[in-house]
Design an enzyme around this catalytic site. Structure first.
Site, PDB file in Angstrom:
ATOM      1  N   CYS A 275       0.812  -1.219   0.000  1.00  0.00           N
ATOM      2  CA  CYS A 275       0.000   0.000   0.000  1.00  0.00           C
ATOM      3  C   CYS A 275       0.850   1.276   0.000  1.00  0.00           C
ATOM      4  O   CYS A 275       0.542   2.225  -0.720  1.00  0.00           O
ATOM      5  CB  CYS A 275      -0.996   0.009   1.156  1.00  0.00           C
ATOM      6  SG  CYS A 275      -0.288  -0.272   2.782  1.00  0.00           S
TER       7      CYS A 275
ATOM      8  N   ASP B 262      -7.435   5.571  -1.681  1.00  0.00           N
ATOM      9  CA  ASP B 262      -7.107   4.367  -0.920  1.00  0.00           C
ATOM     10  C   ASP B 262      -6.601   3.276  -1.859  1.00  0.00           C
ATOM     11  O   ASP B 262      -7.312   2.886  -2.788  1.00  0.00           O
ATOM     12  CB  ASP B 262      -8.367   3.898  -0.188  1.00  0.00           C
ATOM     13  CG  ASP B 262      -8.091   2.783   0.800  1.00  0.00           C
ATOM     14  OD1 ASP B 262      -6.979   2.218   0.780  1.00  0.00           O
ATOM     15  OD2 ASP B 262      -8.994   2.465   1.600  1.00  0.00           O
TER      16      ASP B 262
ATOM     17  N   HIS C 186      -6.125   0.159  -1.121  1.00  0.00           N
ATOM     18  CA  HIS C 186      -6.464  -1.171  -0.628  1.00  0.00           C
ATOM     19  C   HIS C 186      -7.620  -1.812  -1.395  1.00  0.00           C
ATOM     20  O   HIS C 186      -8.622  -2.244  -0.819  1.00  0.00           O
ATOM     21  CB  HIS C 186      -6.797  -1.103   0.862  1.00  0.00           C
ATOM     22  CG  HIS C 186      -5.659  -0.636   1.708  1.00  0.00           C
ATOM     23  ND1 HIS C 186      -5.461   0.690   2.010  1.00  0.00           N
ATOM     24  CD2 HIS C 186      -4.655  -1.320   2.294  1.00  0.00           C
ATOM     25  CE1 HIS C 186      -4.378   0.808   2.760  1.00  0.00           C
ATOM     26  NE2 HIS C 186      -3.872  -0.400   2.957  1.00  0.00           N
TER      27      HIS C 186
END
Length: 407
Positions: free
Chosen positions: A107, A309, A311
């Site tokens: 990430c 994000d 993820h």
């Protein structure tokens, strides 16, 4: 980073039909939980995003101010136009025999790609460029995307970042912090002869102006050395030896500043200053997030940070035969995520892009106004004009207040 579930079914030594049925139901339930948990963190998250709040407070996105009541479409267009790099799967093994997915560990590497991708967009397309679905894209845009494709020969691929990180003491598959990814990007940028960026990582809360200007205008050093040797054929010997593109007045600067905003939690004294960083026209945003879960922060509204994000696990993308890149999955086409600023992990890296020397001088002036204050205990964020200024300040033991030395 994802935390794996660790459910173990209870096994009966002498099962009867009732026990077997109970066991099957238990195992089915546990697999269902795992499947739902995975979807919640990946696919189903697309349905969880809230729209922008109906507020009169300004929305700031990478140096641009918007009105949430009247410019919602413009806000979403701006956010969608940012490059969104997420977990990928089924790409060629890193290092030939390594992982084929970065899910669970990549990430911060993806956030590093996003902040550098924003710099490349500003460099080649301009901050006001906007992405539109299913339209023929400019060659510069395609070249930028190709620099991040998940394969070993792309300048800023997950392969290159992970393998370069080994030199920073990070084995492939290990989570990075903001400073590590900044150092890796600095090394990789040297090989990008098309963009010719100078990536500078300002350590110890210190920016030395003269040092940066020498990096962005390397011909000055050679010209200065040649001046002592006289001119050859009407030009300075050292300067004439440089290729034409190397004598450009300024190589575009990506300035990455690792900072710490507190011990275990962000110190509230730094919140307003952090917000002001997103208001600077040179802003590339901030990489950071929560412990072991990195995000790319691109702005704020009220007391909430706006971020992209990484993820979400998506299949790796292969360029088409005509060189075009299927790019829908490289743009976040839903309202961006938001989190309260107090939830931010105190370890971050702020990024700024200065395409010209005037941009850098303007950044220095604005930083004095913002006063990018001591961002960890008694540390100071300082602007020095030269190394001698830095040495003089080092021996000035009586001054313990924040101060930016004037040019």
């Amino acid at each position: 980073m994802d935390t794996p579930f660790n459910f173990l079914p209870h096994i009966v030594q002498q099962p009867n039909a009732q026990h077997i049925n109970s066991f099957i139901i238990t195992v089915f339930f546990l697999f269902a939980c795992l499947f739902v948990a995975t979807l919640t963190y990946d696919t189903l998250r697309f349905g969880e995003f809230e729209d922008f709040p109906e507020t009169s407070e300004p929305v700031w996105i990478l140096g641009k101010e918007y009105n949430a009541l009247t410019e919602k479409d413009e806000i979403l267009s701006d956010v969608t136009s940012r490059l969104w790099f997420t977990y990928r799967k089924n790409f060629p093994p890193i290092g030939g025999t390594g992982p084929t997915s970065d899910t669970g560990w990549g990430c911060m590497l993806r956030c590093g790609q996003m902040i550098l991708g924003e710099a490349l967009m500003c460099r080649h397309l301009g901050r006001d460029w906007r992405w539109a679905r299913e339209q023929k894209q400019r060659e510069e845009y395609i070249s930028i995307l190709n620099a991040f494709i998940d394969k070993k020969d792309s300048y800023y691929s997950i392969h290159q970042i992970a393998q370069m990180g080994v030199g920073e003491g990070k084995p492939i598959g290990q989570w990075y912090g903001p400073n590590t990814v900044a150092q890796v990007l600095k090394k990789l940028a040297v090989f990008d002869t098309w963009s010719r960026l100078v990536v500078h990582v300002a350590m110890d809360n210190t920016v030395i102006i003269e040092e940066i200007k020498r990096l962005c205008m390397p011909w000055l050093d050679l010209a200065g050395e040649a001046a002592g040797e006289g001119e050859v054929n009407g030009c300075l010997e050292g300067a004439c030896a440089l290729a034409e593109e190397e004598t450009a007045l300024w190589r575009p600067l990506v300035l990455l500043i690792p900072l710490r905003l507190g011990l275990s939690d962000i110190n509230e004294a730094y919140i307003e200053t952090l917000k002001q960083c997103f208001m600077l026209p040179q802003s590339l945003g901030v990489i950071g997030g929560k412990p072991n879960s990195a995000h790319y922060f691109i702005g704020y509204v009220g007391e909430e940070l706006i971020y992209l994000d990484p993820h979400t696990t998506q299949p790796a993308v292969e360029p088409c035969e005509d060189g075009q890149v299927p790019d829908d999955t490289y743009h976040c086409q839903h309202p961006p995520c938001r989190m309260h600023i107090c939830e931010l992990d105190p370890s971050i890296a702020a990024g700024f892009f200065c395409k010209t020397e005037d941009d850098f001088d303007d950044w220095c002036m604005r930083i004095r106004r913002v006063r990018l204050i001591p961002l960890f205990h008694k540390a100071r964020f300082l602007l020095y004009f030269s190394d001698s200024d830095r040495l003089e300040r080092f021996f000035d033991s009586e001054d313990e207040e924040f101060e930016i030395l004037s040019l």
